[in-house]
Design an enzyme around this catalytic site. Structure first.
Site, PDB file in Angstrom:
ATOM      1  N   LYS A 140       0.869  -1.191   0.000  1.00  0.00           N
ATOM      2  CA  LYS A 140       0.000   0.000   0.000  1.00  0.00           C
ATOM      3  C   LYS A 140       0.895   1.227   0.000  1.00  0.00           C
ATOM      4  O   LYS A 140       2.073   1.141   0.352  1.00  0.00           O
ATOM      5  CB  LYS A 140      -0.868   0.025   1.267  1.00  0.00           C
ATOM      6  CG  LYS A 140      -2.094   0.904   1.148  1.00  0.00           C
ATOM      7  CD  LYS A 140      -3.243   0.178   0.458  1.00  0.00           C
ATOM      8  CE  LYS A 140      -4.363   1.099   0.068  1.00  0.00           C
ATOM      9  NZ  LYS A 140      -5.522   0.348  -0.424  1.00  0.00           N
ATOM     10  N   ASP A 180      -6.706   4.422  -4.810  1.00  0.00           N
ATOM     11  CA  ASP A 180      -7.451   4.317  -3.546  1.00  0.00           C
ATOM     12  C   ASP A 180      -8.053   5.720  -3.368  1.00  0.00           C
ATOM     13  O   ASP A 180      -8.227   6.444  -4.362  1.00  0.00           O
ATOM     14  CB  ASP A 180      -6.527   3.918  -2.382  1.00  0.00           C
ATOM     15  CG  ASP A 180      -7.287   3.478  -1.135  1.00  0.00           C
ATOM     16  OD1 ASP A 180      -7.705   2.320  -1.059  1.00  0.00           O
ATOM     17  OD2 ASP A 180      -7.493   4.320  -0.226  1.00  0.00           O
TER      18      ASP A 180
END
Ligand code: NDP
Ligand code: 2IT
Length: 460
Positions: A140, A180
């Protein structure tokens, strides 16, 4: 008989002690990282039955290893705003676990991004990616950059500067970022252009969520929201329920929320509310999705504008009030911890039947407890929103083969993947003594595949 019972109890106690001991160490090593600790707590507690049944995971120190990221980089991102002023933000990439494939996970651009947020999202991603059944590890990244109110030029200069450092850490077989919060097709485009410029190589599979015109997968944009609804549909079906004729509330109005609303409406539900970070709209006639798409995807305006176009709808300031609207199904699709215990109790007292987490960790641990205790069907994020990253992995496959599948083909694969994830979660929950508890089921099913791969690869 008595002896067998005693052995079982001893095994359970050993497993509990092990989990508690490692968790205490995690608290000490990561003080004040509340989101990270919350996510670790939920996953660790779910794994007690696994260690009771299979003590070899403890012998291999699997929790100590899995909770420690393989690496994490933070970096300076300097860029010039439209007034000629130099701005500085902090960039992050966590490469959490590569046991089953290259690191894979989105980039978040939001002012709240910090170490705790990146670590929670990265840890969660390991298990989610494992659940998809596809060969992708967990990663991430992101930045505390706030895209709100920035011009296209500012967004481009920031993302180019971000990639000027990130490029050295990623690659189609190393680490593959995607979008995201605050990162959609526009940002992925700028990131891809800069990566290509630096590397001098057309490595299509280095990023996913690209525009289908240059290597993106059809149905990636829709995948997370559609996938969440496909998962919830399976869960409802098992109880003889469906979206047809139900009232749905969806938080957020971004990528995940929009396509969750679209699929829910296609399945015959009436979506009556959605939100952004300023407030929410309630439209008893059903939210007009074309208006939301125009306001949010094209014009990048606030959701409050909706009531100017649909005067019979109502707008309310603040995000949490949305959970006071009576509904059959609630799909939190905005951000972490948006449903707390109070909101959960409100939903329950208004008769909610099912919750599907489209966002990552949108419900607090206390809220989840409320839902489980009241027999509300609960679809946990790492299973329910895995459709986005699953189609990202399909985008990687298409890029490797240098071809592209039709929308229908990708959507059918996504549907099948979500059904499989649901079945695997149900089965794991049953096998380990928590029938119907998909939180436990998702954590266990996601964990076992990664843990076995780690052990097979030796002490690394
Ligand atoms: P977007 O940036 O497209 O949309 C986010 C939405 O949530 C916006 O409506 C935004 O409002 C709202 N929001 C964001 N932060 C907050 C906050 N702190 N408080 C209240 N509202 C907020 O992001 P996505 O739709 O892509 O992501 C939404 C969630 O889904 C996140 O949790 C993300 O991690 C998760 N997710 C995303 C996937 C994907 O493929 N994109 C895959 C799996 C999970 P505003 O515009 O006002 O900021
Ligand atoms: O949280 C997530 O799963 C995402 N933001 C999508 C990640 C991806 O690589 O598509």
């Amino acid at each position: 008989m008595e002896t067998l019972q005693k052995v079982k109890q001893d095994g359970l106690q050993m497993a509990k002690d092990y989990v508690d001991e490692v968790y205490e160490k995690v608290i000490k090593q990561n003080p004040n990282e509340n989101e990270f600790l919350q996510c670790v707590k939920e996953i660790f507690d779910s794994l007690v039955p696994v260690f009771t049944k299979h003590p070899h995971y403890m012998d291999n120190s699997i929790l100590e290893r899995i909770v420690e990221p393989e690496r994490m980089v933070t970096f300076r991102v300097s860029w010039v705003d439209d007034h000629g002023k130099v701005q500085v933000n902090r960039g992050f990439r966590i490469q959490y676990n590569s046991a089953i494939g290259p690191y894979k996970g989105g980039l978040r651009f939001h002012p709240s991004v910090n170490t705790s947020i990146i670590k929670f999202l990265g840890f969660e991603q390991i298990f989610k990616n494992s659940l998809t059944g596809l060969p992708i590890g967990g990663g991430k990244g992101g930045s505390d950059f706030d895209p709100k109110g920035k011009s296209d030029g500012e967004i481009m200069r920031f993302t180019q500067s971000f990639m000027t450092e990130l490029y050295r850490h990623i690659g189609p077989d190393i680490d593959v970022p995607a979008g995201d919060i605050g990162v959609g097709a526009r940002e992925i485009g700028f990131l891809f252009g800069q990566y290509k410029r630096i590397r001098g190589n057309y490595e299509a599979g280095v990023l996913t969520g690209k525009n289908p015109r240059y290597g993106g997968s059809l149905a990636r944009k829709e995948a997370t929201g559609y996938g969440t609804v496909y998962f919830v549909e399976e869960m409802l079906k098992d109880k003889g329920l469906s979206f047809e004729g139900s009232t749905v509330v969806v938080s957020g109005s971004g990528n995940v929320a929009i396509y969750a609303m679209e699929k829910a409406a296609q399945l015959g539900a009436k979506v009556v509310a959605c939100s952004d970070s300023n407030g929410f709209v309630y439209d008893q006639n059903g939210i007009n999705l074309e208006t939301i798409k125009r306001l949010k995807e094209i014009e990048r305006k606030r959701i409050s504008e909706y009531v100017k176009i649909h005067p019979t709808a109502e707008y309310y300031e603040g995000c949490t009030g949305i959970w006071s609207i009576p509904c059959d199904i609630a799909l939190p699709c905005a951000t972490q911890n948006e449903i707390d215990e109070t909101a959960a109790n409100l939903l329950v007292s208004n008769g909610v039947k099912a919750i599907g987490e489209g966002a990552n960790m949108p419900c607090t641990l206390e809220a989840i407890d409320v839902f489980l205790k009241n027999d509300v069907l609960f679809a946990p994020a790492k299973a329910a929103n895995a459709g986005g990253v699953a189609v990202s992995a399909l985008e990687m496959s298409q890029n490797s083969m240098r071809l592209s599948w039709s929308f229908e083909e990708v959507d059918a694969k996504l549907h099948q993947i979500m059904e499989n994830i649901y079945r695997n979660c149900v089965q794991a929950a049953e096998e380990y003594g928590y029938p119907g508890n998909l939180v436990v089921g998702a954590n266990i099913a996601g964990f076992i595949k990664v843990a076995d791969a780690m052990i097979a690869q030796g002490v690394i």
